[in-house]
Design a protein around this motif. Structure first.
Motif, mmCIF file in Angstrom:
data_model
loop_
_atom_site.group_PDB
_atom_site.id
_atom_site.type_symbol
_atom_site.label_atom_id
_atom_site.label_comp_id
_atom_site.label_asym_id
_atom_site.label_seq_id
_atom_site.Cartn_x
_atom_site.Cartn_y
_atom_site.Cartn_z
ATOM 1 N N PHE A 104 -9.333 4.727 -1.301
ATOM 2 C CA PHE A 104 -9.910 5.748 -0.417
ATOM 3 C C PHE A 104 -9.234 5.848 0.951
ATOM 4 O O PHE A 104 -9.274 6.903 1.574
ATOM 5 C CB PHE A 104 -11.416 5.480 -0.231
ATOM 6 N N ASP A 105 -8.616 4.754 1.414
ATOM 7 C CA ASP A 105 -8.012 4.786 2.750
ATOM 8 C C ASP A 105 -6.532 5.166 2.696
ATOM 9 O O ASP A 105 -5.824 5.078 3.705
ATOM 10 C CB ASP A 105 -8.197 3.448 3.478
ATOM 11 N N HIS A 106 -6.059 5.609 1.534
ATOM 12 C CA HIS A 106 -4.647 5.979 1.384
ATOM 13 C C HIS A 106 -4.437 7.397 0.892
ATOM 14 O O HIS A 106 -3.339 7.940 1.031
ATOM 15 C CB HIS A 106 -3.939 4.972 0.467
ATOM 16 N N CYS A 107 -5.474 7.995 0.297
ATOM 17 C CA CYS A 107 -5.315 9.364 -0.218
ATOM 18 C C CYS A 107 -6.455 10.283 0.178
ATOM 19 O O CYS A 107 -6.514 11.415 -0.287
ATOM 20 C CB CYS A 107 -5.131 9.356 -1.730
ATOM 21 N N GLY A 236 1.060 -3.013 5.990
ATOM 22 C CA GLY A 236 0.101 -1.957 5.696
ATOM 23 C C GLY A 236 -1.112 -1.878 6.601
ATOM 24 O O GLY A 236 -1.575 -0.785 6.938
ATOM 25 N N HIS A 237 -1.644 -3.033 6.999
ATOM 26 C CA HIS A 237 -2.897 -3.015 7.777
ATOM 27 C C HIS A 237 -2.892 -4.144 8.811
ATOM 28 O O HIS A 237 -3.838 -4.929 8.870
ATOM 29 C CB HIS A 237 -4.110 -3.199 6.854
ATOM 30 N N ASP A 238 -1.836 -4.254 9.601
ATOM 31 C CA ASP A 238 -1.726 -5.366 10.551
ATOM 32 C C ASP A 238 -2.015 -4.885 11.975
ATOM 33 O O ASP A 238 -1.191 -4.213 12.587
ATOM 34 C CB ASP A 238 -0.321 -5.974 10.474
HETATM 35 ZN ZN LIG Z 1 -5.529 0.048 2.303
#
Ligand SMILES: [Zn+2]
Length: 253
Positions: A104-107, A236-238
């Motif tokens: 959900f947090d990528h598309c 990706g999420h740092d």
């Molecule tokens: Zn993610």
């Protein structure tokens, strides 16, 4: 070919650290990145962040399970369409969306790019179709009417080696990353969720939630090789790493 790369932050999420680093405790607040690649032959987005309907009451759209484990910090103006318009790019003019995977947090922002082809690994799309709206997937995020370009493994988008999809299976069965060769900054690897944090790579520390741990660690080793060859790894999420990343309209690469 002059290729330009821009980074956007499309909100933040707070979630358990153990999701990202197996065995750790507490919570972590992470950025939700999206990237614009401007190539002479087309405009590409890598990942599109969260759905517009998550601006208001995320649980209503994303459901109770996602909302239980994620606190959304996502305000109007941070959705990908608005981020693009703020730098003078019309979302209708995006030609290709590359989704690392269909969580959900990528598309979630795909719906805001109506004229783009969605470039996805075939096995990721098959997995998402089989999974339905569970385990971080929401069908309404990715089933948004555009055409899919389904690829298997490595894929050179413009045929000149500057923007290349890399299969990085492990986080999900069909996850991909993107290698971008820019004139300004050299080579970048946009990881998506194949490598969340700088610490993940330095310590070979696998996430707590993962489809295939061995495959994910093999991807870490590949990223280390690329790093040694001079590529810049875009985790990706740092949250700490992300503070050092110039945001659009400043060019990253
Ligand atoms: Zn993610």
């Amino acid at each position: 070919m002059a290729v330009e790369l821009y980074a956007f932050t499309c909100g933040f999420l707070t979630l358990p650290r153990a999701f990202l680093l197996k065995g750790e405790s507490g919570m972590i607040t992470v950025p939700v990145p999206s990237y614009l690649i401007v190539h002479p032959k087309g405009r590409v987005l890598f990942d599109t962040g969260l759905h517009e309907k998550e601006l208001e009451n995320p649980a209503d759209y994303a459901g109770d399970v996602i909302a239980r484990y994620h606190t959304f910090h996502f305000s109007a103006g941070e959705e990908i369409g608005a981020r693009l318009r703020a730098i003078g790019v019309d979302p209708d003019g995006i030609n290709i969306v590359v989704n690392s995977h269909l969580h959900f947090d990528h598309c979630g922002g795909n719906a805001q790019l109506p004229n783009a082809d969605i470039l996805i690994q075939r096995r990721e799309l098959e997995h998402a179709r089989a999974t339905g709206s569970t385990n971080g997937y929401l069908v309404t995020d990715w089933d948004t009417g555009q055409g899919f370009r389904e690829v298997d493994g490595e894929h050179d988008i413009f045929g000149d080696g500057t923007v290349v999809c890399l299969p990085t299976y492990g986080h999900t069965p069909g996850h991909q990353s993107l290698r971008v060769q820019t004139e300004l900054g050299g080579e970048y690897i946009l990881c998506g969720d194949a490598c969340y944090l700088k610490d993940s790579l330095e310590q070979m520390h696998a996430p707590g939630i993962i489809v295939d741990r061995e495959a994910a660690l093999a991807v870490f080793r590949k990223f280390r090789e690329l790093q040694e060859l001079g590529a810049r790894i875009m985790f990706g999420h740092d949250p700490d790493f992300w503070k050092s990343i110039p945001q659009a309209p400043v060019r990253l690469g």
